[in-house]
Design an enzyme around this catalytic site. Structure first.
Site, PDB file in Angstrom:
ATOM      1  N   ARG A  43      41.099  33.746  53.859  1.00  0.00           N
ATOM      2  CA  ARG A  43      42.214  32.871  54.274  1.00  0.00           C
ATOM      3  C   ARG A  43      43.458  33.689  54.553  1.00  0.00           C
ATOM      4  O   ARG A  43      44.214  33.418  55.496  1.00  0.00           O
ATOM      5  CB  ARG A  43      42.499  31.837  53.168  1.00  0.00           C
ATOM      6  N   ASP A  91      36.271  31.831  45.232  1.00  0.00           N
ATOM      7  CA  ASP A  91      37.699  31.873  45.594  1.00  0.00           C
ATOM      8  C   ASP A  91      38.124  33.287  45.981  1.00  0.00           C
ATOM      9  O   ASP A  91      38.940  33.459  46.880  1.00  0.00           O
ATOM     10  CB  ASP A  91      38.575  31.345  44.458  1.00  0.00           C
ATOM     11  N   HIS A 100      50.379  27.770  35.666  1.00  0.00           N
ATOM     12  CA  HIS A 100      50.154  28.450  36.946  1.00  0.00           C
ATOM     13  C   HIS A 100      51.255  28.049  37.914  1.00  0.00           C
ATOM     14  O   HIS A 100      51.701  26.921  37.930  1.00  0.00           O
ATOM     15  CB  HIS A 100      48.793  28.002  37.495  1.00  0.00           C
ATOM     16  N   SER A 108      41.515  26.059  45.426  1.00  0.00           N
ATOM     17  CA  SER A 108      41.615  27.455  45.003  1.00  0.00           C
ATOM     18  C   SER A 108      42.252  27.514  43.608  1.00  0.00           C
ATOM     19  O   SER A 108      41.750  28.193  42.699  1.00  0.00           O
ATOM     20  CB  SER A 108      42.458  28.221  46.032  1.00  0.00           C
ATOM     21  N   LYS A 142      39.949  27.777  39.598  1.00  0.00           N
ATOM     22  CA  LYS A 142      40.229  28.871  38.640  1.00  0.00           C
ATOM     23  C   LYS A 142      40.756  28.324  37.315  1.00  0.00           C
ATOM     24  O   LYS A 142      40.442  28.835  36.241  1.00  0.00           O
ATOM     25  CB  LYS A 142      41.245  29.852  39.254  1.00  0.00           C
TER      26      LYS A 142
HETATM   27  N1  URA Z   1      47.578  30.218  44.669  1.00  0.00           N
HETATM   28  C1  URA Z   1      46.218  30.193  44.614  1.00  0.00           C
HETATM   29  O1  URA Z   1      45.617  30.512  43.598  1.00  0.00           O
HETATM   30  N2  URA Z   1      45.548  29.810  45.715  1.00  0.00           N
HETATM   31  C2  URA Z   1      46.149  29.444  46.866  1.00  0.00           C
HETATM   32  O2  URA Z   1      45.471  29.084  47.808  1.00  0.00           O
HETATM   33  C3  URA Z   1      47.569  29.478  46.903  1.00  0.00           C
HETATM   34  C4  URA Z   1      48.259  29.862  45.784  1.00  0.00           C
END
Ligand code: URA
Length: 431
Positions: free
Chosen positions: A168, A161, A82, A183, A187
């Protein structure tokens, strides 16, 4: 329990208990807590932060808001990668097939791009007909056939999220280390992979502009992952200038294909670094054997073939590559004088392509995959007067060609003094 008391507590910088955090997440997801109350709490968190325990409790409550994917059907080690978000970052599309060729399986769930940063699923949607919203049974079938898959996040993966991220994004509360860390990690843990490799971007084209914040974010991500007994690695990498050459979906797919065909670039270097480190983390390779394996996969073009297989199994038309390759630039930008590239404003170029129709401002905006810009030089490169330095693909003319040229030219500065290339890989750590 009462949401106003919870907001008040955070406003005066007192730590929240596990029960208060769980109450907030459960009641926000089910609609009892309103957006205006949640955004007040998010702003208080942005200003006053969260300690380690609160951060973990928030991640855990978010994680439990949806399904947790069970990948026990995969034989062997599974890997997730990620990035914290950047411009011209198409590493996943090259990396995931390479890892599959090295025997490491990835079930990667990706989100769509928002704002100036691109999204992996948007780029993959450049392949005509590709279906990225598929059932768990179909995922299982594709994994059995090609050992890797990139798909859209399922609707039930961390619904907390989904709601919080959208809020946000519209309440200026993205920029908070505990909120970004929870966040991302909620995930990643929910996606069920064994190894989690996180690329934390830092620089003008990243959420973490400053290197110290990127370091704290990386440490927080590792600490959260360790609590779930996951192998977590973090890389801090440069995002002052675009990572690859293309910005825009077609161009970024072509960048990934160049990597898989062994063409040298900054993107190639980053993909190689990640692939080797992940192979070593799997404990199935040494640094040396991993490097050898990577070179073998590139030379034999196995990685490229694996990407094509994955696209075809997802019903994507691989002939689309010819359409992407046949795109011709609408304007070429030339250097006005001899010198060295001093800066390339990644964020401005991301915003420019978004304004051209290549990105999304709202979640349901439609993307034009064919628009984009391609930079032919990176920071530190020498340029000669009248040498091409960038190309514009303003295929839909949503913005006037003149405006695109002006914005692109002002995003690239050239100086007569020698400039050192930027350091791409700044720090690497794992638990
Ligand atoms: N990527 C994410 O999944 N969440 C965030 O808050 C920022 C970048």
């Amino acid at each position: 329990m009462n949401i106003l008391e919870i907001i008040d507590k955070k406003r005066i910088n007192q730590p929240l208990t596990k029960e208060e955090i769980t109450y907030f997440i459960e009641n926000y997801v089910n609609g009892n807590i309103k957006d205006y109350q949640a955004s007040a709490l998010l702003m208080a968190i942005c200003i006053n932060g969260m300690n380690e325990e609160e951060t973990f409790n928030l991640c855990d409550a978010m994680l439990k808001s949806g399904e947790i994917v069970d990948l026990s059907y995969v034989n062997g080690i599974t890997v997730d990668k990620h990035s914290s978000g950047g411009v011209s970052d198409t590493t996943s599309i090259a990396l995931i097939p390479i890892l599959a060729c090295a025997g490491l399986c990835s079930v990667k769930m990706s989100g769509a791009g928002l704002g100036f940063t691109g999204g992996t699923t948007d780029k993959l949607a450049s392949f005509q007909g590709i279906d990225l919203q598929i059932s768990q049974d179909k995922i299982k079938e594709i994994i059995g056939k090609c050992g890797c898959i990139i798909v859209s996040q399922s609707q039930n993966l961390v619904p907390a999220d989904k709601k919080l991220y959208a809020l946000r994004d519209t309440s200026s509360t993205i920029q908070s280390i505990p909120l970004i860390a929870t966040s991302i990690m909620s995930k990643k843990i929910a996606s069920g992979n064994d190894i989690i490799f996180l690329d934390v971007k830092t620089g003008k084209g990243a959420f973490m502009e400053n290197a110290q914040d990127a370091k704290v974010l990386a440490e927080t991500l590792i600490k959260i992952g360790s609590k779930y007994n996951k192998k977590v690695a973090t890389l801090i990498s440069d995002m002052n200038e675009p990572l690859g050459n293309g910005i825009g979906c077609y161009l970024e797919i072509l960048d990934a294909i160049d990597v898989l065909n062994g063409k040298p670039s900054r993107l190639y270097d980053l993909v190689k670094f990640m692939a080797v480190k992940i192979m070593v983390l799997s404990e199935q390779y040494s640094e040396e054997s991993a490097t050898q394996k990577f070179d073998e996969i590139i030379e034999s073009r196995q990685g490229y073939q694996r990407l094509l297989s994955m696209v075809e199994l997802l019903n994507g038309n691989i002939e689309s590559i010819k359409t992407m390759q046949s795109l011709t630039p609408t304007t070429t930008i030339y250097a006005k004088y001899n010198g060295y590239v001093e800066s390339i404003n990644a964020k401005e170029l991301g915003l420019l392509v978004c304004d051209m129709g290549g990105g999304r401002k709202e979640l349901d905006d439609k993307i034009d995959h064919s628009v984009g810009v391609k930079i032919l030089k990176h920071i530190g490169d020498k340029v000669q007067k009248n040498e091409p330095i960038a190309l514009i693909y303003n295929t839909n003319q949503k913005l006037s060609e003149n405006l695109v040229c002006d914005r692109l030219e002002s995003a690239i500065t050239i100086t007569t003094k020698k400039v050192e290339p930027t350091l791409l890989i700044k720090e690497y750590k794992h638990n």
